[in-house]
Write a protein that holds these residues in place. Structure first.
Motif, PDB file in Angstrom:
ATOM      1  N   LEU A  83       0.866  -1.175   0.000  1.00 44.88           N
ATOM      2  CA  LEU A  83       0.000   0.000   0.000  1.00 44.88           C
ATOM      3  C   LEU A  83       0.902   1.224   0.000  1.00 44.88           C
ATOM      4  CD1 LEU A  83      -3.051   0.560   0.232  1.00 44.88           C
ATOM      5  CD2 LEU A  83      -2.751   0.633   2.707  1.00 44.88           C
ATOM      6  N   LEU A  84       0.675   2.117  -0.947  1.00 44.17           N
ATOM      7  CA  LEU A  84       1.539   3.291  -1.058  1.00 44.17           C
ATOM      8  C   LEU A  84       0.695   4.551  -1.074  1.00 44.17           C
ATOM      9  CD1 LEU A  84       4.595   3.844  -3.289  1.00 44.17           C
ATOM     10  CD2 LEU A  84       2.772   5.521  -3.355  1.00 44.17           C
ATOM     11  N   LEU A  85       1.068   5.506  -0.251  1.00 44.58           N
ATOM     12  CA  LEU A  85       0.418   6.817  -0.291  1.00 44.58           C
ATOM     13  C   LEU A  85       1.462   7.847  -0.709  1.00 44.58           C
ATOM     14  CD1 LEU A  85      -1.770   6.735   2.941  1.00 44.58           C
ATOM     15  CD2 LEU A  85      -2.443   6.246   0.589  1.00 44.58           C
ATOM     16  N   HIS A  86       1.104   8.595  -1.725  1.00 41.85           N
ATOM     17  CA  HIS A  86       2.013   9.600  -2.271  1.00 41.85           C
ATOM     18  C   HIS A  86       1.581  10.972  -1.744  1.00 41.85           C
ATOM     19  CE1 HIS A  86       4.204  12.077  -5.054  1.00 41.85           C
ATOM     20  NE2 HIS A  86       3.121  12.455  -5.689  1.00 41.85           N
ATOM     21  N   ALA A  87       2.332  11.502  -0.779  1.00 40.53           N
ATOM     22  CA  ALA A  87       1.994  12.814  -0.208  1.00 40.53           C
ATOM     23  C   ALA A  87       2.823  13.881  -0.900  1.00 40.53           C
ATOM     24  CB  ALA A  87       2.258  12.819   1.293  1.00 40.53           C
ATOM     25  N   HIS A  88       2.137  14.798  -1.522  1.00 41.42           N
ATOM     26  CA  HIS A  88       2.848  15.870  -2.231  1.00 41.42           C
ATOM     27  C   HIS A  88       1.961  17.096  -2.398  1.00 41.42           C
ATOM     28  CE1 HIS A  88       4.835  18.266  -5.267  1.00 41.42           C
ATOM     29  NE2 HIS A  88       3.748  18.199  -6.003  1.00 41.42           N
ATOM     30  N   LEU A  89       2.553  18.255  -2.207  1.00 40.32           N
ATOM     31  CA  LEU A  89       1.939  19.519  -2.634  1.00 40.32           C
ATOM     32  C   LEU A  89       3.046  20.345  -3.262  1.00 40.32           C
ATOM     33  CD1 LEU A  89      -0.268  20.556   0.426  1.00 40.32           C
ATOM     34  CD2 LEU A  89      -1.086  19.804  -1.801  1.00 40.32           C
ATOM     35  N   PRO A  90       2.705  21.180  -4.232  1.00 34.93           N
ATOM     36  CA  PRO A  90       3.757  22.040  -4.799  1.00 34.93           C
ATOM     37  C   PRO A  90       4.240  23.045  -3.754  1.00 34.93           C
ATOM     38  CG  PRO A  90       1.599  22.713  -5.615  1.00 34.93           C
ATOM     39  CD  PRO A  90       1.394  21.433  -4.839  1.00 34.93           C
ATOM     40  N   PHE A  91       5.444  23.541  -3.969  1.00 33.06           N
ATOM     41  CA  PHE A  91       6.036  24.503  -3.036  1.00 33.06           C
ATOM     42  C   PHE A  91       5.321  25.841  -3.182  1.00 33.06           C
ATOM     43  CE2 PHE A  91       9.384  27.436  -1.560  1.00 33.06           C
ATOM     44  CZ  PHE A  91       9.713  26.835  -0.359  1.00 33.06           C
ATOM     45  N   THR A 106       4.112   2.174   2.595  1.00 29.23           N
ATOM     46  CA  THR A 106       5.142   2.903   1.850  1.00 29.23           C
ATOM     47  C   THR A 106       4.581   4.292   1.573  1.00 29.23           C
ATOM     48  OG1 THR A 106       5.811   0.815   0.842  1.00 29.23           O
ATOM     49  CG2 THR A 106       6.656   2.829  -0.163  1.00 29.23           C
ATOM     50  N   MET A 107       5.349   5.319   1.885  1.00 32.24           N
ATOM     51  CA  MET A 107       4.849   6.679   1.665  1.00 32.24           C
ATOM     52  C   MET A 107       5.889   7.553   1.003  1.00 32.24           C
ATOM     53  SD  MET A 107       2.547   8.139   4.786  1.00 32.24           S
ATOM     54  CE  MET A 107       1.763   9.407   3.767  1.00 32.24           C
ATOM     55  N   THR A 108       5.463   8.324   0.011  1.00 32.35           N
ATOM     56  CA  THR A 108       6.294   9.404  -0.488  1.00 32.35           C
ATOM     57  C   THR A 108       6.011  10.616   0.372  1.00 32.35           C
ATOM     58  OG1 THR A 108       5.363   8.791  -2.614  1.00 32.35           O
ATOM     59  CG2 THR A 108       6.940  10.578  -2.616  1.00 32.35           C
ATOM     60  N   TRP A 109       7.019  11.269   0.829  1.00 34.47           N
ATOM     61  CA  TRP A 109       6.865  12.634   1.341  1.00 34.47           C
ATOM     62  C   TRP A 109       7.718  13.464   0.389  1.00 34.47           C
ATOM     63  CZ3 TRP A 109       3.537  14.181   5.189  1.00 34.47           C
ATOM     64  CH2 TRP A 109       2.865  13.141   5.838  1.00 34.47           C
ATOM     65  N   SER A 110       7.087  14.130  -0.526  1.00 29.66           N
ATOM     66  CA  SER A 110       7.842  14.751  -1.613  1.00 29.66           C
ATOM     67  C   SER A 110       8.763  15.841  -1.059  1.00 29.66           C
ATOM     68  CB  SER A 110       6.893  15.342  -2.662  1.00 29.66           C
ATOM     69  OG  SER A 110       6.370  16.578  -2.223  1.00 29.66           O
ATOM     70  N   PRO A 111       9.883  16.095  -1.733  1.00 32.10           N
ATOM     71  CA  PRO A 111      10.797  17.130  -1.231  1.00 32.10           C
ATOM     72  C   PRO A 111      10.123  18.500  -1.012  1.00 32.10           C
ATOM     73  CG  PRO A 111      11.916  15.773  -2.856  1.00 32.10           C
ATOM     74  CD  PRO A 111      10.470  15.342  -2.859  1.00 32.10           C
ATOM     75  N   PRO A 112       9.292  18.983  -1.944  1.00 33.46           N
ATOM     76  CA  PRO A 112       8.658  20.285  -1.657  1.00 33.46           C
ATOM     77  C   PRO A 112       7.775  20.235  -0.409  1.00 33.46           C
ATOM     78  CG  PRO A 112       8.316  19.681  -3.949  1.00 33.46           C
ATOM     79  CD  PRO A 112       8.922  18.490  -3.278  1.00 33.46           C
ATOM     80  N   SER A 117       5.487  19.693 -11.968  1.00 34.18           N
ATOM     81  CA  SER A 117       4.455  19.262 -12.912  1.00 34.18           C
ATOM     82  C   SER A 117       3.076  19.756 -12.481  1.00 34.18           C
ATOM     83  CB  SER A 117       4.440  17.736 -13.014  1.00 34.18           C
ATOM     84  OG  SER A 117       4.052  17.176 -11.778  1.00 34.18           O
ATOM     85  N   ASP A 118       2.976  20.204 -11.239  1.00 37.74           N
ATOM     86  CA  ASP A 118       1.691  20.713 -10.745  1.00 37.74           C
ATOM     87  C   ASP A 118       1.152  21.844 -11.616  1.00 37.74           C
ATOM     88  OD1 ASP A 118       1.856  19.440  -7.796  1.00 37.74           O
ATOM     89  OD2 ASP A 118       3.809  20.184  -8.414  1.00 37.74           O
ATOM     90  N   TRP A 119       2.048  22.690 -12.135  1.00 43.59           N
ATOM     91  CA  TRP A 119       1.558  23.857 -12.898  1.00 43.59           C
ATOM     92  C   TRP A 119       0.898  23.379 -14.199  1.00 43.59           C
ATOM     93  CZ3 TRP A 119       1.910  25.675  -8.595  1.00 43.59           C
ATOM     94  CH2 TRP A 119       3.069  25.910  -7.891  1.00 43.59           C
TER      95      TRP A 119
END
Lengths: 272, 542
Positions: free
Chosen positions: B13-21, B64-70, B480-482
Motif C-alpha cells: 500500500l503506497l500513499l504519495h503525499a505531495h503539494l507544490p512549493f 510505503t509513503m512518499t513525502w515529496s521534497p517540496p 508538474s503541478d503547474w
C-alpha cells in the motif's frame, strides 16, 4: 479524468464539478448528460479521486470573480513583508522572453501516437534561407519516419504542431523552405524522439536477475587486494543495490549492467 | 507480527503525499498556502495519528509513503509552520463557538469533533516543534512506514529534454531526503509515474533501488513480464520496478463498491463557509471577504439528492462504515491474491498506490479506511501480508529482467496531461532553461572551485549564490503541478503566474551571470521568495 472515473462520482459531485466548470443547465441534467458535458471540458487529468490536489485547487478557485491569487508580486526588495490585502485580479506573472534568438526545432512525445513539435527560427536565418529558396517558397515540416520522410505544409508563424505518428518508432524532423522547383532549404533540425509500443512486446524470452545486497559489502570489508578497506558502518548505510545476475545466459547481455560489478548471465529460461 | 502460515500474497500500500512549493512571504494571507493548511489538518495529521494508534495497539503496519521534497521543505519551514498555527488557532476560535451554537441540534457531535480535532492538531504541532517531518521520521524509525522520495519538485521527467535536468531532479531529491530523514532513500515515486527507459540508470546512479510505474508500463515492457504487475521486475541495470494493480484502484473507486460515495460519509461540498450566516463567519474568511470552504462541514452524502437536502453528518456511524470498507478492501485482496496465486503459481504482490491527500481531505473518513486495512490484515493473521518496497525486495531478490515501457499514470497513460494545447507553451521555455542551466554550470564550476584570490572573495560568492538560485528557479518552474492545473482548468492563473515568475527570475539571473553584473539586491529578493533546497549545489547540472 476518464468517463469511468466520472461514472464513479455521485450526481451531486458531478453537478458541483459542472458548476465549477461553468456548465450551464447542469441542475436539469441526468448523470449521463453531466458526464457527457464534463468530459470535453475536463479534457484530461489524473482524476479527482486519484488527485485530491485537483479538488484542493478547485476549492480555492471557486469564487472566480475574486481572483485566485491574493497578492501582487511587485519587485520590492525583501525581506520586508508587504502587508497587502488581496489584489483586484489574478496576478499574470512576470514577463518571460517571447523568443530566445536561436534556431531550434524540438520534438516531444505526447503519447504513443502523437508528437509535439515546437520551433523558433530567427529572422536572420529565415531571411538568409528565404533568399536562397526564392519567393513563394513553401514552409514545410519533414518528419523522418522509419519508412522514409513525410512532408507536411505548416505555418511557420504558428511555432508548434502536433504530429500523428506510429507507436514503437524513432522520429526526427526538420523545418525547411521548399522552393518552387521542389528543392528543400533547411532551417532547423530536431532531436530524436521515440514513441512507446502501444501493446505487449512480442518477445517472451525471460531472464532473471538476483540482486545481491550483501556480497559486495562483505567483500569490501574483507580487505582483499584491490578493494578499499572496511569503513563498514558508513558503507552499510550508503550501500546501493549491487546487482548480480544469477540466472539467464548468453543472449542479450548487451543491455545488462556492464559496470565493474560482478554481473554475469548464467542461464536462460525459455518462456513456458 | 509474523504470520502463522506463509502468506498467500503481499500488499504494498503506497500513499504519495505531495503539494507544490507554495510559500509567499510577501503576503500573510496568501490564498494558495491554504492547500498546505488543509492537507495538514485533514490528511497528514489524521493519517499519522491513525498509524500511531496502530503501533500502540501492536498491529503490524507496513505502509510505503512518499513525502515529496517540496512537501518536506514546507513542513519544515518556520514561516509556514507559524502560519499554519495562526490559521488553525483562528479556525479553532470558530469551532469553539460552534459547540454551543450547535448544542442540542443534530450537528452537535460534528461540532465537538471539529473543535477537538483542531485542538489536537495544535497539540501535535507543539509536540514536534512545529515540524511534522519529525513525526514522519519517528514512524519511519518505528518501522511502520518506509518513506521514499519523489523527483525534487515533482518534475515530470518524460518531458525534460536533457539527461542533466533529469539527473538533477533525482540527485537533489536524494540529497534533500538525507537532510529530512537522516539516511538515504531506497525507493522513489517518479512524479506522476512518469518513466522513460534510461531514467532507471539515473536512479541506479543515485543509489535508488526501486520505483513505480503504471500498469501498462509493465505489461508493455520488453520482453513480456511473466507475472504481469504481480511481481516486480528489474530493469537491465538492476533497479526494481513495481507496477500498479488496477483492480485495487478500481475497488476503491468503482461505481459498484465506491467507498467514498457512501451515504454515511461526509459531504465535501457543504461547508460552513457557504452555509453560515455571513456576519457570523465573516471574520473567519480571507480578508477579501469572499465565501470559501472553512473545513467545517456538517452534512453527509445522504444520496443522490441536491446539496440543500443533505442530512446531518454523524461521525460515529461514518467511522464504523470506514472500518467496514477497509475490511472489505482487505477481503477483496485476499480473494484476488488467491485467484492470482493459482494463475501465476506463486504468491502475488499487489501494489496499490494513491495520492495521500485524497484520504481525509477529499474523502474525510479515508484515514480510518487506511487504518482498518491494517486491522483487517491483523485479524486475518496476515494471509495477505502488508509489505513495503524494500522489505519485499529483501526477501524476493530474484526477479525477471524487463525494461518497462515509457508511461505515466495520467489520463490515457502517457504525457498528454502535461503536454496538450492548454499547457504546451511552457516547454519551449523550460527546455531552454535546462540547456542554459547546464551551460552556466559547466562554464563557472571550475572557476568557482579554484578561486583563491582573496581580492575576488565576494564576487565568486555572489556568482555561486546566483547559480544556486538559478537551479532553484528552474526546479520550481519544472513542478508538474503547474501543467496539471492548466489542464484541469482549476487555479490556472496561479499556475501560469508561478511558471512565468520562476522563468523570469531564472532568465534575469542567467543574464546577470553571463553579463558578469550580479545585482545583489535583486538576487537577495529572489532568494528571499524562493527558499526551497537551501543545500543546493548547482554543479549537479555539470
Amino acid at each position: 479524468m476518464t468517463a469511468e472515473k466520472l461514472m464513479s462520482l455521485t450526481v451531486t459531485d458531478l453537478r458541483a464539478l459542472a458548476e465549477r466548470h461553468g456548465i450551464s443547465g447542469h441542475a436539469r441534467m441526468r448523470k449521463d448528460q453531466l458526464i457527457g458535458a464534463l468530459l470535453p471540458v475536463i479534457a484530461a487529468g489524473t482524476s479527482i479521486p486519484k488527485n485530491a490536489k485537483d479538488t484542493a485547487a478547485a476549492k480555492v478557485s471557486m469564487p472566480v470573480a475574486a481572483g485566485s491569487s491574493s497578492s501582487s508580486s511587485r519587485p520590492t526588495p525583501g525581506p520586508t513583508p508587504a502587508n497587502q490585502p488581496s489584489a483586484a485580479g489574478p496576478n499574470p506573472g512576470l514577463p518571460i522572453p517571447e523568443r530566445y534568438g536561436s534556431d531550434r526545432l524540438v520534438l516531444l512525445m505526447q503519447d504513443a501516437h502523437h508528437i509535439f513539435a515546437y520551433w523558433e527560427i530567427t529572422p536572420e536565418t529565415f531571411a538568409r534561407v528565404a533568399a536562397k529558396a526564392g519567393a513563394h517558397a513553401a514552409h514545410v515540416l519533414i518528419l523522418h519516419t522509419p519508412s522514409g520522410p513525410e512532408q507536411r505544409d505548416i505555418d511557420l508563424r504558428g511555432g508548434n504542431y502536433y504530429l500523428s505518428v506510429a507507436p514503437g518508432a524513432t522520429y526526427r524532423a526538420e523545418i525547411s523552405l521548399r522552393s518552387k522547383d521542389g528543392v528543400l532549404h533547411p532551417l532547423a533540425v530536431s532531436n530524436f524522439v521515440q514513441t512507446p509500443q502501444a501493446g505487449p512486446s512480442p518477445r517472451s524470452d525471460a531472464q532473471w536477475l538476483g540482486i545481491d545486497e550483501t556480497f559486495h559489502e562483505l567483500l569490501a570489508m574483507a580487505g582483499l587486494p584491490g578493494h578499499e578497506p572496511a569503513g563498514s558502518l558508513t558503507r552499510l548505510q550508503a550501500r546501493a543495490g549491487e546487482s548480480q545476475l544469477i540466472r539467464g545466459e548468453a543472449g542479450s547481455s548487451s543491455g545488462l549492467s556492464s559496470t565493474a560489478r560482478t554481473s554475469s548471465l548464467l542461464s536462460k529460461r525459455p518462456d513456458g | 507480527m509474523p504470520p502463522d502460515l506463509a502468506p498467500i500474497g503481499h500488499l504494498l500500500l503506497l500513499l504519495h503525499a505531495h503539494l507544490p512549493f507554495v510559500r509567499h512571504p510577501e503576503d500573510p494571507y496568501f490564498l494558495e498556502e491554504q492547500w498546505l493548511v488543509e492537507a495538514i489538518t485533514e490528511t497528514y495529521i489524521p493519517l499519522l495519528s491513525r498509524l500511531e494508534h496502530l503501533i500502540q495497539d501492536k498491529v503490524h503496519v507496513r505502509l510505503t509513503m512518499t513525502w515529496s521534497p517540496p512537501l518536506c521543505e514546507m513542513l519544515a519551514d518556520p514561516l509556514l509552520q507559524a502560519r499554519y498555527v495562526q490559521r488553525t488557532q483562528r479556525l479553532l476560535e470558530l469551532a469553539e463557538q460552534e459547540v454551543p451554537a450547535k448544542a442540542g441540534t443534530p450537528f452537535a457531535d460534528s461540532a465537538v469533533m471539529y473543535r477537538d480535532h483542531l485542538r489536537y492538531c495544535l497539540e501535535v504541532m507543539a509536540r514536534f516543534g512545529g515540524n511534522l517531518v519529525r513525526w514522519v521520521r519517528e514512524l519511519m524509525e518505528a518501522g511502520a512506514i518506509e518513506v521514499i522520495t519523489c523527483t525534487a519538485t515533482h518534475g515530470f521527467l518524460p518531458l525534460m529534454l536533457t539527461h542533466e535536468a533529469k539527473r538533477a531532479q533525482i540527485e537533489i531529491a536524494v540529497a534533500n531526503y538525507r537532510i529530512h530523514f537522516g539516511r538515504a532513500p531506497k525507493g522513489i515515486w517518479l512524479a506522476e509515474c512518469g518513466f522513460t527507459p534510461g531514467v532507471d540508470e539515473l536512479l541506479k546512479a543515485a543509489g535508488l533501488r526501486y520505483f513505480f510505474v503504471d500498469t501498462h508500463g509493465i505489461y508493455y515492457g520488453e520482453p513480456r513480464p511473466r507475472y504481469g504487475v504481480f511481481a516486480p521486475v528489474y530493469t537491465p541495470c538492476g533497479v526494481a520496478a513495481f507496477g500498479r494493480d488496477a483492480d485495487s484502484s478500481r475497488s476503491v473507486w468503482s461505481a459498484e463498491s465506491g467507498y467514498p460515495g457512501d451515504p454515511l460519509y461526509r459531504e465535501f461540498y457543504r461547508d460552513l463557509g457557504y452555509d453560515g450566516e455571513y456576519p457570523y463567519i465573516r471574520k473567519f474568511l480571507h480578508p477579501d471577504g469572499v465565501r470559501r470552504n472553512l473545513g467545517l462541514k456538517y452534512h453527509r452524502i445522504t444520496g443522490q439528492i441536491p446539496l440543500h437536502d443533505k442530512a446531518p453528518y454523524s461521525p460515529a456511524p461514518a467511522y464504523a462504515r470506514a472500518m467496514e470498507h477497509g475490511d472489505h478492501f482487505y477481503q477483496q485482496r485476499i480473494h484476488q491474491a488467491s485467484m492470482l496465486g493459482e494463475l501465476i503459481g506463486r504468491p502475488p504482490i499487489i501494489v496499490s498506490p494513491y495520492d495521500a491527500e485524497l484520504f481525509g481531505h477529499w474523502w474525510f473518513e479515508g484515514p480510518q479506511f487506511i487504518e482498518s486495512i491494517f486491522r483487517a490484515a491483523h485479524a486475518s493473521n496476515h494471509c495477505v501480508m502488508p509489505v513495503t518496497g524494500s522489505e519485499y525486495l529483501a526477501t524476493h531478490a530474484v526477479n525477471q529482467v524487463v525494461m518497462p515501457s515509457a508511461s505515466s499514470w495520467g489520463d490515457s497513460g502517457y504525457n498528454g496531461v502535461w503536454l496538450n494545447p492548454s499547457n504546451d507553451w511552457i516547454y519551449r521555455h523550460l527546455n531552454i532553461a535546462e540547456e542554459r542551466m547546464i551551460e552556466v554550470a559547466r562554464r563557472f564550476s571550475a572557476g568557482l572551485a579554484t578561486t583563491a584570490d582573496p581580492s575576488r572573495a565576494s564576487a565568486p560568492n555572489d556568482l555561486r549564490d546566483a547559480l544556486n538560485q538559478m537551479a532553484r528557479e528552474l526546479l520550481l518552474a519544472q513542478s508538474s503541478d503547474w501543467a496539471f492545473i492548466m489542464t484541469t482548468n482549476t487555479t490556472v492563473p496561479y499556475a501560469v503566474r508561478r511558471t512565468k515568475d520562476h522563468l523570469n527570475r531564472f532568465t534575469s539571473l542567467y543574464d546577470m551571470v553571463l553579463g558578469n553584473r550580479i545585482d545583489r539586491q535583486a538576487l537577495r529578493d529572489i532568494a528571499w521568495r524562493d527558499t526551497i533546497f537551501v543545500e543546493i549545489d548547482f554543479r549537479v547540472y555539470c
